[in-house]
Motif scaffolding. Structure first.
Motif, PDB file in Angstrom:
ATOM      1  N   TRP A  38       0.808  -1.222   0.000  1.00  0.00           N
ATOM      2  CA  TRP A  38       0.000   0.000   0.000  1.00  0.00           C
ATOM      3  C   TRP A  38       0.835   1.262   0.000  1.00  0.00           C
ATOM      4  N   ARG A  39       2.108   1.132   0.241  1.00  0.00           N
ATOM      5  CA  ARG A  39       2.961   2.308   0.148  1.00  0.00           C
ATOM      6  C   ARG A  39       3.036   2.776  -1.301  1.00  0.00           C
ATOM      7  N   PHE A  40       2.740   1.875  -2.253  1.00  0.00           N
ATOM      8  CA  PHE A  40       2.747   2.203  -3.678  1.00  0.00           C
ATOM      9  C   PHE A  40       1.347   2.110  -4.276  1.00  0.00           C
ATOM     10  N   ALA A  41       0.318   2.348  -3.478  1.00  0.00           N
ATOM     11  CA  ALA A  41      -1.063   2.249  -3.935  1.00  0.00           C
ATOM     12  C   ALA A  41      -1.271   3.140  -5.168  1.00  0.00           C
ATOM     13  N   SER A  42      -1.954   2.581  -6.153  1.00  0.00           N
ATOM     14  CA  SER A  42      -2.122   3.304  -7.411  1.00  0.00           C
ATOM     15  C   SER A  42      -3.486   2.990  -8.009  1.00  0.00           C
ATOM     16  N   PHE A  43      -3.621   3.324  -9.275  1.00  0.00           N
ATOM     17  CA  PHE A  43      -4.863   3.104 -10.000  1.00  0.00           C
ATOM     18  C   PHE A  43      -5.228   1.621 -10.049  1.00  0.00           C
ATOM     19  N   ASN A  44      -4.247   0.732 -10.135  1.00  0.00           N
ATOM     20  CA  ASN A  44      -4.523  -0.704 -10.157  1.00  0.00           C
ATOM     21  C   ASN A  44      -5.205  -1.152  -8.869  1.00  0.00           C
ATOM     22  N   GLU A  45      -4.713  -0.683  -7.736  1.00  0.00           N
ATOM     23  CA  GLU A  45      -5.325  -1.034  -6.456  1.00  0.00           C
ATOM     24  C   GLU A  45      -6.729  -0.453  -6.343  1.00  0.00           C
ATOM     25  N   LEU A  46      -6.888   0.778  -6.820  1.00  0.00           N
ATOM     26  CA  LEU A  46      -8.215   1.389  -6.786  1.00  0.00           C
ATOM     27  C   LEU A  46      -9.194   0.599  -7.647  1.00  0.00           C
ATOM     28  N   THR A  47      -8.745   0.113  -8.783  1.00  0.00           N
ATOM     29  CA  THR A  47      -9.584  -0.708  -9.648  1.00  0.00           C
ATOM     30  C   THR A  47      -9.967  -2.008  -8.949  1.00  0.00           C
ATOM     31  N   ARG A  48      -9.014  -2.632  -8.260  1.00  0.00           N
ATOM     32  CA  ARG A  48      -9.318  -3.866  -7.532  1.00  0.00           C
ATOM     33  C   ARG A  48     -10.312  -3.615  -6.406  1.00  0.00           C
ATOM     34  N   ILE A  49     -10.172  -2.485  -5.717  1.00  0.00           N
ATOM     35  CA  ILE A  49     -11.122  -2.138  -4.659  1.00  0.00           C
ATOM     36  C   ILE A  49     -12.507  -1.933  -5.253  1.00  0.00           C
ATOM     37  N   LEU A  50     -12.564  -1.234  -6.379  1.00  0.00           N
ATOM     38  CA  LEU A  50     -13.847  -0.981  -7.034  1.00  0.00           C
ATOM     39  C   LEU A  50     -14.522  -2.289  -7.466  1.00  0.00           C
ATOM     40  N   LEU A  51     -13.769  -3.188  -8.068  1.00  0.00           N
ATOM     41  CA  LEU A  51     -14.330  -4.466  -8.503  1.00  0.00           C
ATOM     42  C   LEU A  51     -14.758  -5.328  -7.319  1.00  0.00           C
ATOM     43  N   ALA A  52     -13.945  -5.351  -6.281  1.00  0.00           N
ATOM     44  CA  ALA A  52     -14.303  -6.114  -5.088  1.00  0.00           C
ATOM     45  C   ALA A  52     -15.536  -5.523  -4.410  1.00  0.00           C
ATOM     46  N   SER A  53     -15.631  -4.207  -4.382  1.00  0.00           N
ATOM     47  CA  SER A  53     -16.806  -3.553  -3.796  1.00  0.00           C
ATOM     48  C   SER A  53     -18.057  -3.829  -4.615  1.00  0.00           C
ATOM     49  N   ALA A  54     -17.916  -3.859  -5.925  1.00  0.00           N
ATOM     50  CA  ALA A  54     -19.057  -4.185  -6.777  1.00  0.00           C
ATOM     51  C   ALA A  54     -19.525  -5.619  -6.528  1.00  0.00           C
ATOM     52  N   VAL A  65     -15.838   3.854   0.132  1.00  0.00           N
ATOM     53  CA  VAL A  65     -15.056   4.956   0.710  1.00  0.00           C
ATOM     54  C   VAL A  65     -14.204   4.458   1.880  1.00  0.00           C
ATOM     55  N   PHE A  66     -14.808   3.691   2.792  1.00  0.00           N
ATOM     56  CA  PHE A  66     -14.068   3.199   3.956  1.00  0.00           C
ATOM     57  C   PHE A  66     -12.928   2.262   3.560  1.00  0.00           C
ATOM     58  N   ILE A  67     -13.201   1.369   2.623  1.00  0.00           N
ATOM     59  CA  ILE A  67     -12.202   0.379   2.234  1.00  0.00           C
ATOM     60  C   ILE A  67     -11.043   1.043   1.486  1.00  0.00           C
ATOM     61  N   SER A  68     -11.352   1.977   0.600  1.00  0.00           N
ATOM     62  CA  SER A  68     -10.276   2.624  -0.153  1.00  0.00           C
ATOM     63  C   SER A  68      -9.559   3.691   0.673  1.00  0.00           C
ATOM     64  N   ALA A  69     -10.268   4.381   1.558  1.00  0.00           N
ATOM     65  CA  ALA A  69      -9.669   5.472   2.326  1.00  0.00           C
ATOM     66  C   ALA A  69      -8.526   4.984   3.213  1.00  0.00           C
ATOM     67  N   ILE A  70      -8.709   3.872   3.890  1.00  0.00           N
ATOM     68  CA  ILE A  70      -7.656   3.406   4.800  1.00  0.00           C
ATOM     69  C   ILE A  70      -6.405   3.022   4.028  1.00  0.00           C
ATOM     70  N   ARG A  71      -6.590   2.448   2.860  1.00  0.00           N
ATOM     71  CA  ARG A  71      -5.436   2.000   2.093  1.00  0.00           C
ATOM     72  C   ARG A  71      -4.659   3.175   1.497  1.00  0.00           C
ATOM     73  N   PHE A  72      -5.375   4.155   0.994  1.00  0.00           N
ATOM     74  CA  PHE A  72      -4.689   5.311   0.431  1.00  0.00           C
ATOM     75  C   PHE A  72      -4.217   6.265   1.529  1.00  0.00           C
ATOM     76  N   ALA A  73      -4.859   6.235   2.683  1.00  0.00           N
ATOM     77  CA  ALA A  73      -4.388   7.035   3.803  1.00  0.00           C
ATOM     78  C   ALA A  73      -3.024   6.529   4.265  1.00  0.00           C
ATOM     79  N   TYR A  74      -2.837   5.225   4.212  1.00  0.00           N
ATOM     80  CA  TYR A  74      -1.542   4.637   4.576  1.00  0.00           C
ATOM     81  C   TYR A  74      -0.455   5.182   3.663  1.00  0.00           C
TER      82      TYR A  74
END
Length: 173
Positions: free
Chosen positions: A95-111, A142-151
């Motif tokens: 997560w120190r290198f969180a990027s668009f790929n991680e955001l896409t995975r979060i979006l798909l998992a959330s869906a 929001v909760f799932i992605s916020a903690i990861r990008f906050a890190y």
């Protein structure tokens, strides 16, 4: 001199000590464990907030049938979410290198978890208010992605503050 070997190849003492010493829990495994606990809590908080908001933030106004349905489905939903997040590799990312790929995975998992929430409550407990689903899905994302990008944000902030205090900044003018 060290005369130990494996398959004819000599082993150095530092290599041997690395193999035989007990290793503590790796940092990323510890972070993954905390993320799982956080996710287990937040997926339920998100949908409870959806229900709570639907009834004007007054717990006493929430009908018993909706509370019962929520609490009956919550344990199942929690386990399914953790499994979906695991298979979406949300616990293996750096997560120190969180990027668009991680955001896409979060979006798909959330869906995927949104489909589980809607289908699960409709099929196994009861239909919930539409706003419950809409608000819960958005808050969960929001909760799932916020903690990861906050890190990542905290690490970047820490690094930039460290550079300032170490005097490693370049003055442009």
């Amino acid at each position: 001199m060290n005369n130990r070997s494996i398959n004819g190849n000599p082993i150095k003492d530092d290599q041997l000590s690395r193999v035989y010493r007990k290793t503590p829990i790796e940092h990323w495994r510890l972070i993954s464990g905390f993320l799982m606990l956080y996710d287990a809590l937040m997926v339920n908080v998100a949908f409870f907030c959806g229900l709570w908001l639907r009834f004007d933030f007054q717990y006493s106004l929430i009908p018993e049938k909706y509370l019962t349905a929520f609490f009956r489905f919550a344990p199942w939903y929690t386990v399914i979410c953790i499994l979906i997040f695991w298979f979406a590799k949300l616990y293996r990312s750096v997560w120190r290198f969180a990027s668009f790929n991680e955001l896409t995975r979060i979006l798909l998992a959330s869906a995927a978890t949104a489909v589980v929430q809607i289908a699960g409550t409709l099929l196994f407990v009861r239909r919930m208010p539409i706003s419950y689903y809409c608000i819960g899905i958005v808050l969960q994302f929001v909760f799932i992605s916020a903690i990861r990008f906050a890190y990542r944000f905290v690490l970047l902030l820490h690094d930039s503050l460290k550079k300032l205090t170490d005097g490693q900044t370049k003055h442009v003018m």
